[in-house]
Write a protein that holds these residues in place. Structure first.
Motif, short mmCIF file in Angstrom:
data_model
loop_
_atom_site.label_atom_id
_atom_site.label_comp_id
_atom_site.label_asym_id
_atom_site.label_seq_id
_atom_site.Cartn_x
_atom_site.Cartn_y
_atom_site.Cartn_z
N PHE A 82 0.77 -1.18 -0.10
CA PHE A 82 0.08 0.21 -0.07
C PHE A 82 0.84 1.23 -0.07
N TYR A 83 0.49 2.35 -0.72
CA TYR A 83 0.91 3.84 -0.62
C TYR A 83 0.31 4.47 0.30
N TYR A 84 0.87 5.22 1.33
CA TYR A 84 0.22 5.92 2.02
C TYR A 84 0.02 7.31 1.54
N TYR A 85 -1.18 8.23 1.51
CA TYR A 85 -1.17 9.33 0.76
C TYR A 85 -1.30 10.56 1.77
N GLY A 86 -2.26 10.33 2.60
CA GLY A 86 -2.31 11.12 3.86
C GLY A 86 -3.53 11.37 4.28
N ALA A 142 -3.24 12.38 17.73
CA ALA A 142 -2.75 11.19 18.43
C ALA A 142 -3.82 10.44 18.93
N GLY A 143 -4.22 9.30 18.20
CA GLY A 143 -5.53 8.80 18.40
C GLY A 143 -6.03 8.21 17.15
N VAL A 144 -7.28 8.03 17.11
CA VAL A 144 -7.88 7.60 15.91
C VAL A 144 -8.12 8.50 14.85
N THR A 145 -7.74 8.13 13.66
CA THR A 145 -7.77 8.97 12.52
C THR A 145 -8.19 8.29 11.30
N LYS A 146 -8.59 8.76 10.26
CA LYS A 146 -9.04 8.42 9.00
C LYS A 146 -7.93 8.86 7.80
N ASP A 147 -7.31 7.99 7.18
CA ASP A 147 -6.37 8.43 6.08
C ASP A 147 -6.69 7.40 4.93
N LEU A 148 -6.06 8.29 4.12
CA LEU A 148 -6.04 7.59 2.49
C LEU A 148 -5.06 6.55 2.07
#
Lengths: 87, 416
Positions: free
Chosen positions: A16-20, A48-54
């Motif tokens: 996988f490639y992390y975008y942001g 610093a905790g739960v996040t949503k990323d692409l």
């Protein structure tokens, strides 16, 4: 770290490639004020905790994914297709 | 207490009973002229230079853990001034000059060692880029020497010169580059600030920033409210969280950068060597451990530990460059939390709140910047004007387009 792609199943992080941050899904309308573009491109909650990323399943189904992830523990609690979310 | 060789000998003769603590442990007062949030390298040096350069001594440094427990104690200790862009170049040049006088300045052995830094190149194009960088360094008044393949071999005979994928064409030598003892830098600044009257308050977490009518009034902490005329946020690694207390959303995404250290070995690597093509750099600590690292893990993280793919990548790069290290045992690895800005350069600026200042966004280059960052942040907080060498580290430069993109890769968090 392993991500469970909705189409391909559980796969190694290397596929996988992390975008942001998922902020990238909220693109301002054309002609929006500069501050909105700055907010979209540069400014981040950066929790610093739960996040949503692409993430992009580059070595798999070539789908864009929204991953719900804890940035402190690296726990992954959800992976969904961007395509389905938009539909 | 002043430290000296004579003192060490005298104390040794009398059972080391005369040493006193390096700094006081005061309770917070109700009010200060300046409160610095963050007792790491940058926060402590800011407090030191506020007192030393500007005579502002009614200062508290608030640290949620212990002094120097964050990134200043979790890095690979490289000190260099090999930047290219105007805005970065003069800042890191200033910082290196401060490093060179730091031990005398602080009366503290920070073990600054100018052993020379060599950036390797492996193609004609990369050589051209390093020639250009070297000329920029010389124009800045710093030092740079272009080494050809044989020149590199003289310095680093142990590299794999037979590698055909990344043939060694040469290297850019920065003789004044080197390393230092990271904890000692924090401790030296802490002691220096304390001796000038700064209160260093540990185990004191800031939980809120008090703002009235757009003017900062103080902070809320786990040890009570503290009023302050000016507040500086110097908490790289947690910048987004603390800035959010003042209603700010920063151009920062936190990433993890891993580093590794081997068992102690006899002296074998005399320089700092960087292998950009493989994302690998290495030096040997005075204790003997090989200290090396690579690139970011490349996803937002506060975990202070990384994942295995980057571990594998770094080990592979190291073995590609210098197969001799294959027998060394890796003792431990760790991850630092990097404030990544979209252009890879830092921020030292005022905020939208009067009296509230911020020093953040050090990406993976904060250690060498510790002296100049404190120097410039102190200047900004004392005078209200940016210091000449830090005037481009603007908080709003992403909105205005005045980027400092040293790598020329674009203005996006995951590209640096």
């Amino acid at each position: 770290m392993r991500l469970t792609c909705p189409l391909c199943g559980e796969r190694d992080r290397r596929e996988f490639y992390y975008y942001g941050a998922e902020d990238y899904l909220r693109r301002p309308a054309e002609g929006a004020p500069l501050a909105e573009w700055d907010n979209y491109l540069h400014l981040r909650d950066n929790p610093a905790g739960v996040t949503k990323d692409l993430w992009y399943h580059e070595a798999g189904c070539a789908q864009w994914l929204v991953v719900t992830r804890n940035t402190v523990t690296h726990e992954i609690s959800g992976v969904e297709l961007v395509a389905e979310r938009k539909a | 207490m002043r430290y000296s060789g004579l003192r060490v000998i005298t104390e040794g003769l009398f059972g080391n009973r005369g040493w006193t603590p390096a700094w006081r442990e005061p309770s917070p007062k109700a009010e200060y002229d300046v409160v610095i949030i963050g007792g790491g390298g940058h926060g402590l040096s800011t407090a030191y230079y506020l007192a030393k350069n500007h005579g502002i001594t009614n200062v508290a440094v608030l640290e949620k853990g212990y002094l120097g427990g964050g990134n200043v104690g979790r890095n690979t200790t490289i000190v260099r001034a090999n930047y290219f862009l105007p805005g970065n170049s003069e800042f890191y040049s200033h910082s290196l000059k401060l490093w060179e006088g730091l031990e005398a300045e602080l009366n503290y052995n920070v073990m600054h060692s100018q052993r020379g830094l060599i950036n390797l190149f492996h193609s004609d194009g990369q050589r051209d880029a390093f020639v250009r960088r070297g000329n920029a360094m010389i124009n800045q008044g710093d030092d740079a020497i272009l080494l050809d393949r044989e020149g590199v071999r003289e310095h680093l005979p142990y590299l794999d010169f037979g590698n055909t994928r990344f043939p060694i064409y040469g290297g850019l030598l920065h003789p004044r580059g080197g390393s230092a003892r990271h904890d000692a830098v924090a401790w030296g600044y802490a002691r220096g600030a304390d001796r000038r009257g700064v209160d260093l308050i540990q185990n004191c977490e800031v939980t809120g920033i008090d703002i009235e009518n757009g003017v900062v009034k103080g902070v809320q902490t786990t040890r009570g409210a503290i009023r302050a005329k000016k507040v500086g946020i110097v908490v790289a690694g947690r910048s987004s969280q603390v800035a959010a207390m003042a209603g700010m959303r920063l151009p920062i995404e936190s990433h993890i950068l891993q580093a590794f250290v081997t068992e102690g070995l006899k002296p074998v690597i005399n320089h700092v060597v960087s292998f950009g093509m493989g994302h690998f750099y290495i030096s040997q600590s005075d204790k003997g451990g090989l200290v090396f690292g690579g690139d970011l893990d490349f996803y937002a993280s506060y975990a202070a530990r990384g994942n295995l793919p980057m571990v594998e990548h770094v080990m592979e790069a190291g073995m590609t460059l210098m197969p001799m290290i294959g027998r060394a045992k890796v003792l431990r690895s760790w991850g630092g939390i990097m404030d990544m800005t979209p252009d890879g350069s830092p921020i030292i600026d005022k905020t939208h709140v009067e009296g509230l200042f911020i020093d953040c966004g050090w990406n993976y280059g904060g250690f060498k910047a510790v002296p100049a960052s404190g120097w410039c942040m102190a200047h900004l907080m004392a005078t209200g004007e940016p210091h000449e060498v830090a005037r481009k580290f603007r908080l709003d430069r992403f909105a205005t387009g005045h980027l400092l993109d040293e790598e020329g890769t674009g203005s996006q968090h995951n590209l640096h």
